[in-house]
Design a protein around this motif. Structure first.
Motif, PDB file in Angstrom:
ATOM      1  N   SER A  44      36.013   1.561   3.206  1.00 46.97           N
ATOM      2  CA  SER A  44      37.348   1.053   3.450  1.00 46.97           C
ATOM      3  C   SER A  44      37.537  -0.141   2.514  1.00 46.97           C
ATOM      4  O   SER A  44      37.007  -1.225   2.767  1.00 46.97           O
ATOM      5  N   GLY A  45      38.249   0.079   1.424  1.00 47.61           N
ATOM      6  CA  GLY A  45      38.399  -0.973   0.409  1.00 47.61           C
ATOM      7  C   GLY A  45      37.053  -1.267  -0.229  1.00 47.61           C
ATOM      8  O   GLY A  45      36.407  -0.378  -0.781  1.00 47.61           O
ATOM      9  N   ASP A  46      36.623  -2.518  -0.102  1.00 43.04           N
ATOM     10  CA  ASP A  46      35.323  -2.885  -0.681  1.00 43.04           C
ATOM     11  C   ASP A  46      34.228  -2.996   0.384  1.00 43.04           C
ATOM     12  O   ASP A  46      33.167  -3.547   0.141  1.00 43.04           O
ATOM     13  N   THR A  47      34.494  -2.456   1.583  1.00 45.85           N
ATOM     14  CA  THR A  47      33.516  -2.503   2.668  1.00 45.85           C
ATOM     15  C   THR A  47      32.941  -1.107   2.926  1.00 45.85           C
ATOM     16  O   THR A  47      33.688  -0.136   3.071  1.00 45.85           O
ATOM     17  N   LEU A  48      31.627  -1.045   2.966  1.00 43.54           N
ATOM     18  CA  LEU A  48      30.931   0.201   3.258  1.00 43.54           C
ATOM     19  C   LEU A  48      30.360   0.109   4.675  1.00 43.54           C
ATOM     20  O   LEU A  48      29.645  -0.835   4.988  1.00 43.54           O
ATOM     21  N   THR A  49      30.714   1.065   5.525  1.00 45.59           N
ATOM     22  CA  THR A  49      30.212   1.099   6.891  1.00 45.59           C
ATOM     23  C   THR A  49      29.195   2.222   7.007  1.00 45.59           C
ATOM     24  O   THR A  49      29.469   3.353   6.606  1.00 45.59           O
ATOM     25  N   ILE A  50      28.026   1.906   7.565  1.00 58.35           N
ATOM     26  CA  ILE A  50      26.931   2.871   7.657  1.00 58.35           C
ATOM     27  C   ILE A  50      26.680   3.203   9.131  1.00 58.35           C
ATOM     28  O   ILE A  50      26.567   2.306   9.966  1.00 58.35           O
ATOM     29  N   ASP A  51      26.592   4.495   9.409  1.00 59.66           N
ATOM     30  CA  ASP A  51      26.278   4.980  10.756  1.00 59.66           C
ATOM     31  C   ASP A  51      24.931   5.692  10.672  1.00 59.66           C
ATOM     32  O   ASP A  51      24.822   6.754  10.064  1.00 59.66           O
ATOM     33  N   TYR A  52      23.898   5.107  11.278  1.00 60.09           N
ATOM     34  CA  TYR A  52      22.534   5.625  11.172  1.00 60.09           C
ATOM     35  C   TYR A  52      22.259   6.706  12.202  1.00 60.09           C
ATOM     36  O   TYR A  52      22.804   6.680  13.299  1.00 60.09           O
ATOM     37  N   ARG A  53      21.351   7.620  11.843  1.00 56.33           N
ATOM     38  CA  ARG A  53      20.927   8.667  12.779  1.00 56.33           C
ATOM     39  C   ARG A  53      19.917   8.120  13.781  1.00 56.33           C
ATOM     40  O   ARG A  53      19.745   8.677  14.855  1.00 56.33           O
ATOM     41  N   SER A  54      19.221   7.061  13.412  1.00 55.07           N
ATOM     42  CA  SER A  54      18.242   6.446  14.322  1.00 55.07           C
ATOM     43  C   SER A  54      18.527   4.946  14.370  1.00 55.07           C
ATOM     44  O   SER A  54      19.666   4.541  14.223  1.00 55.07           O
ATOM     45  N   GLU A  55      17.482   4.136  14.527  1.00 50.81           N
ATOM     46  CA  GLU A  55      17.694   2.687  14.621  1.00 50.81           C
ATOM     47  C   GLU A  55      18.227   2.119  13.307  1.00 50.81           C
ATOM     48  O   GLU A  55      18.038   2.690  12.247  1.00 50.81           O
ATOM     49  N   VAL A  56      18.876   0.972  13.418  1.00 52.72           N
ATOM     50  CA  VAL A  56      19.467   0.301  12.255  1.00 52.72           C
ATOM     51  C   VAL A  56      18.419  -0.604  11.626  1.00 52.72           C
ATOM     52  O   VAL A  56      17.895  -1.491  12.289  1.00 52.72           O
ATOM     53  N   PRO A  57      18.111  -0.406  10.337  1.00 55.69           N
ATOM     54  CA  PRO A  57      17.163  -1.315   9.688  1.00 55.69           C
ATOM     55  C   PRO A  57      17.823  -2.680   9.473  1.00 55.69           C
ATOM     56  O   PRO A  57      18.910  -2.768   8.909  1.00 55.69           O
ATOM     57  N   PHE A  59       0.816  -1.226   0.000  1.00 58.59           N
ATOM     58  CA  PHE A  59       0.000   0.000   0.000  1.00 58.59           C
ATOM     59  C   PHE A  59       0.846   1.271   0.000  1.00 58.59           C
ATOM     60  O   PHE A  59       0.386   2.332   0.371  1.00 58.59           O
ATOM     61  N   GLY A  60       2.112   1.158  -0.392  1.00 60.98           N
ATOM     62  CA  GLY A  60       2.973   2.338  -0.472  1.00 60.98           C
ATOM     63  C   GLY A  60       3.473   2.839   0.865  1.00 60.98           C
ATOM     64  O   GLY A  60       4.002   3.946   0.964  1.00 60.98           O
ATOM     65  N   ILE A  61       3.311   2.029   1.914  1.00 60.02           N
ATOM     66  CA  ILE A  61       3.790   2.450   3.233  1.00 60.02           C
ATOM     67  C   ILE A  61       5.312   2.528   3.187  1.00 60.02           C
ATOM     68  O   ILE A  61       5.990   1.589   2.787  1.00 60.02           O
ATOM     69  N   THR A  62       5.843   3.683   3.605  1.00 55.82           N
ATOM     70  CA  THR A  62       7.264   3.969   3.433  1.00 55.82           C
ATOM     71  C   THR A  62       7.988   4.061   4.774  1.00 55.82           C
ATOM     72  O   THR A  62       7.456   4.600   5.736  1.00 55.82           O
ATOM     73  N   SER A  63       9.208   3.546   4.780  1.00 58.06           N
ATOM     74  CA  SER A  63      10.121   3.739   5.910  1.00 58.06           C
ATOM     75  C   SER A  63      11.377   4.389   5.351  1.00 58.06           C
ATOM     76  O   SER A  63      11.849   4.015   4.275  1.00 58.06           O
ATOM     77  N   PHE A  64      11.897   5.359   6.055  1.00 48.50           N
ATOM     78  CA  PHE A  64      13.079   6.083   5.586  1.00 48.50           C
ATOM     79  C   PHE A  64      14.122   6.118   6.695  1.00 48.50           C
ATOM     80  O   PHE A  64      13.803   6.391   7.849  1.00 48.50           O
ATOM     81  N   TYR A  65      15.371   5.821   6.326  1.00 45.84           N
ATOM     82  CA  TYR A  65      16.480   5.845   7.268  1.00 45.84           C
ATOM     83  C   TYR A  65      17.626   6.613   6.612  1.00 45.84           C
ATOM     84  O   TYR A  65      17.831   6.511   5.404  1.00 45.84           O
ATOM     85  N   ASN A  66      18.360   7.363   7.409  1.00 48.83           N
ATOM     86  CA  ASN A  66      19.518   8.041   6.849  1.00 48.83           C
ATOM     87  C   ASN A  66      20.634   8.084   7.874  1.00 48.83           C
ATOM     88  O   ASN A  66      20.454   7.739   9.033  1.00 48.83           O
ATOM     89  N   GLY A  67      21.776   8.514   7.398  1.00 53.73           N
ATOM     90  CA  GLY A  67      22.955   8.590   8.243  1.00 53.73           C
ATOM     91  C   GLY A  67      24.160   8.954   7.397  1.00 53.73           C
ATOM     92  O   GLY A  67      24.027   9.630   6.373  1.00 53.73           O
ATOM     93  N   THR A  68      25.310   8.460   7.825  1.00 56.19           N
ATOM     94  CA  THR A  68      26.544   8.712   7.075  1.00 56.19           C
ATOM     95  C   THR A  68      27.192   7.370   6.728  1.00 56.19           C
ATOM     96  O   THR A  68      26.861   6.346   7.317  1.00 56.19           O
ATOM     97  N   TRP A  69      28.097   7.407   5.782  1.00 56.77           N
ATOM     98  CA  TRP A  69      28.776   6.179   5.383  1.00 56.77           C
ATOM     99  C   TRP A  69      30.247   6.473   5.129  1.00 56.77           C
ATOM    100  O   TRP A  69      30.638   7.602   4.879  1.00 56.77           O
ATOM    101  N   ALA A  70      31.047   5.413   5.226  1.00 58.01           N
ATOM    102  CA  ALA A  70      32.476   5.504   4.928  1.00 58.01           C
ATOM    103  C   ALA A  70      32.878   4.232   4.201  1.00 58.01           C
ATOM    104  O   ALA A  70      32.267   3.174   4.380  1.00 58.01           O
TER     105      ALA A  70
END
Length: 197
Positions: A145-158, A132-143
């Motif tokens: 290191s080689g082929d690994t992306l690390t995500i730091d969320y502003r709220s809970e981690v999905p 039904f188009g129900i949306t969840s949105f998460y944001n934060g920052t990322w870094a």
């Protein structure tokens, strides 16, 4: 309704639609049912503008012998707005003014879609649209290191995305939280959504 009221009415409806379209980027960040409600509102405004354009054009055509600027202006405003929506210039969406996307990924399930964006500015966005188009949105920052992306969320981690992803040529692979060398599952393919669901 006199000509001045028609002009004010046409300006109000058209500006409302254009503001709604411009702010789509921000409005999609609202959780739950906001996105489908706003999409429906936009469609209703678009249909209303189309009907008003036809109506004001017929009125102007019937009074073509006594045409004046005030009689023509609502039709011109509606036509200009419909043209802008049809052409859809990039500046009409607030996302155009955001940092460029460095990596983009998409998950297409049976009844849901997830989009991840890794922006050059170091910002991360994850938008999940379900039934039904129900949306969840998460944001934060990322870094990276080689082929690994690390995500730091502003709220809970999905749980669906996690805090670490392995970047391959075709996929974003979620890494198991307890053991980063352990591959969890393939979820997101790289690039734009293909409309597979």
């Amino acid at each position: 309704m006199n000509h001045k009221k028609r002009i004010r009415s046409s300006l109000f409806i058209c500006i409302l639609l254009l503001v709604l379209i411009f702010n789509t980027y921000y409005l999609q960040q609202i959780h739950e049912l906001a996105s489908p409600i706003l999409l429906l509102t936009g469609l209703i405004l678009l249909v209303l503008i189309l009907i008003k354009f036809i109506s004001t054009s017929i009125t102007a055509f019937r009074n073509r012998k006594a045409l004046d600027r005030d009689l023509m202006l609502p039709s011109i405003i509606y036509f200009f707005t419909l043209s802008l929506v049809a052409v859809n210039p990039v500046f009409l969406n607030a996302e155009f003014f955001q940092s460029k996307v460095k990596y983009r990924g998409c998950y297409e399930g049976t009844m849901n879609t997830g989009i991840i964006l890794f922006r050059e500015s170091g910002k991360f966005e994850y938008r999940h649209t379900g039934f039904f188009g129900i949306t969840s949105f998460y944001n934060g920052t990322w870094a990276q290191s080689g082929d690994t992306l690390t995500i730091d969320y502003r709220s809970e981690v999905p749980e669906f995305v996690g805090e670490k992803m392995l970047l391959t040529e075709d996929w974003f692979v979620k890494m198991a939280p307890d053991n980063p060398s352990d591959i969890d599952r393939l979820f997101f393919y790289r690039g734009f959504c293909r409309g597979a669901n």
